[in-house]
Scaffold this active site. Sequence first.
Site, mmCIF file in Angstrom:
data_model
loop_
_atom_site.group_PDB
_atom_site.id
_atom_site.type_symbol
_atom_site.label_atom_id
_atom_site.label_comp_id
_atom_site.label_asym_id
_atom_site.label_seq_id
_atom_site.Cartn_x
_atom_site.Cartn_y
_atom_site.Cartn_z
ATOM 1 N N LYS A 65 -12.916 -1.758 -22.903
ATOM 2 C CA LYS A 65 -11.870 -0.996 -22.362
ATOM 3 C C LYS A 65 -10.532 -1.179 -23.165
ATOM 4 C CE LYS A 65 -9.198 -0.998 -17.994
ATOM 5 N NZ LYS A 65 -8.942 -1.638 -16.793
ATOM 6 N N SER A 141 -8.463 1.522 -13.288
ATOM 7 C CA SER A 141 -8.260 1.789 -14.333
ATOM 8 C C SER A 141 -9.535 1.736 -15.259
ATOM 9 C CB SER A 141 -7.108 1.104 -15.014
ATOM 10 O OG SER A 141 -7.503 -0.225 -15.100
ATOM 11 N N SER A 165 -9.246 -2.234 -10.088
ATOM 12 C CA SER A 165 -9.824 -1.279 -11.525
ATOM 13 C C SER A 165 -11.130 -1.584 -11.884
ATOM 14 C CB SER A 165 -8.784 -1.741 -12.469
ATOM 15 O OG SER A 165 -7.427 -0.885 -12.253
#
Length: 449
Positions: A65, A141, A165
């Site tokens: 990520k 996210s 997230s």
Amino acid sequence: MLNELATQVRNGTIDPVDLVKESLRRIDAARELNAVVDLYADEALAIAQTHSRQGALAGLPLLVKDMARVKGHVTTAGSLLYKDAAPDTDDDIAVARLRAEGAIIIGRTNSPEFGGTAFTSNKLFGATRNPWNTSQSPGGSSGGSSAALAAGLAPLATTSDGGGSVRGPAAATGLVGLKPTMGAVGRNFLPRWIEFSTQGPAASTVKDVEMLAGIMYGDAVGDFLAVPKAGINLAPRMPRTVLACRTFRTDVDPDIEAQYENMLEALSTSGVTVKRIDSPSNNDTIWNWFIISTAELTQSLRHEEHRWDQLTDYIQSQLRFGSTVTLDQYIEAQRKRHEISAKFDSLLVDDAVIVVPTANARSWPAEGPLPTFAGTTEDPMITLNTPDSNLTGHPAITVPMGLDDHGVPCGFQIIAPRFEDGLALGLAAHIEKIQPWPLTAPGYSPFAL
């Protein structure tokens, strides 16, 4: 799935080079998802060619990520401010632990700017799309990582959680996602949300999430919240009681509630004791979470104030609010954490867990905005039931519980006592047994050669 694939690498049945090439092929074929925003193809192939074939994750391609540091590469956090930043000098500790077990980093997945909202879109890379329904968001996210895993683009992808997230995107893409007890995964770099954010594993199966947690868990030098690995009970086991809470907010969409009720019925039929409870939380919880998180984000970006006009609307809005938070408001919100945590602790005794829908609202568009309605209620804080356990520090896992009216998965969240992450894993494994789910979105296949 992960152990089986790595075993084939260790015994020489599969060449890591072929795994990297297959992941690159799949990523290229799924470009419409915009899940992967940077590739390290040459570097990954070079590592694969000389790989020792050792480790629990031997030779498995790993996507990181774009909020976790990778040595030698730029972490943009989805922001134009850091498009041309200097390469990282060290790995994030969770990345380092995965790499130490043989994983090969092949690229980056998309994130909303600074992880600041629950849809994955930013000015730098655009919007990531959900493989279950490409008009919809995979959440945020960790939406890029979750979309990649749900589409079988790689066997591994990192996720992190400061307000949901890991869990929100996992729920929206049909995955299992675990937010550990706060401090279980030590941090060598403090996140912008200092006491809320943690790395956590996501995968298609509970067994894979458990395996990744075993690798990622452990304290870190300098992390004042870190808990020794021996202090966390990761062994999966069934809770004695399941405490069912319809929502932590004000309402829930009917299609989400129907799937939740179906899951409770399945648990009861399987012999699990289910008790209904009133919510231990409400909008005050998320309000206090918002005060703290925006104040800390604002302070972390104060040195960039002359460039705030380049930021996304959702981050600019948070910075405007964060700039108004007073010292008294910040400390009062911190004190409220004790009261809210005590309410959860008082329920999470004698091996009990709380179950609640991961999100109250059905899925939302890839480009946002977040829903402000659920059921018959308008409420700007209604979308998710996830920030509560970031505020309190309790471990929480989401597992699939069916599809919403848009054909997008929705999640069933299990919150366990602090340091008893295995209770959440145990119930998740039980649900996987009685209510199995697809390993990937329709039209995609689990990662394999």
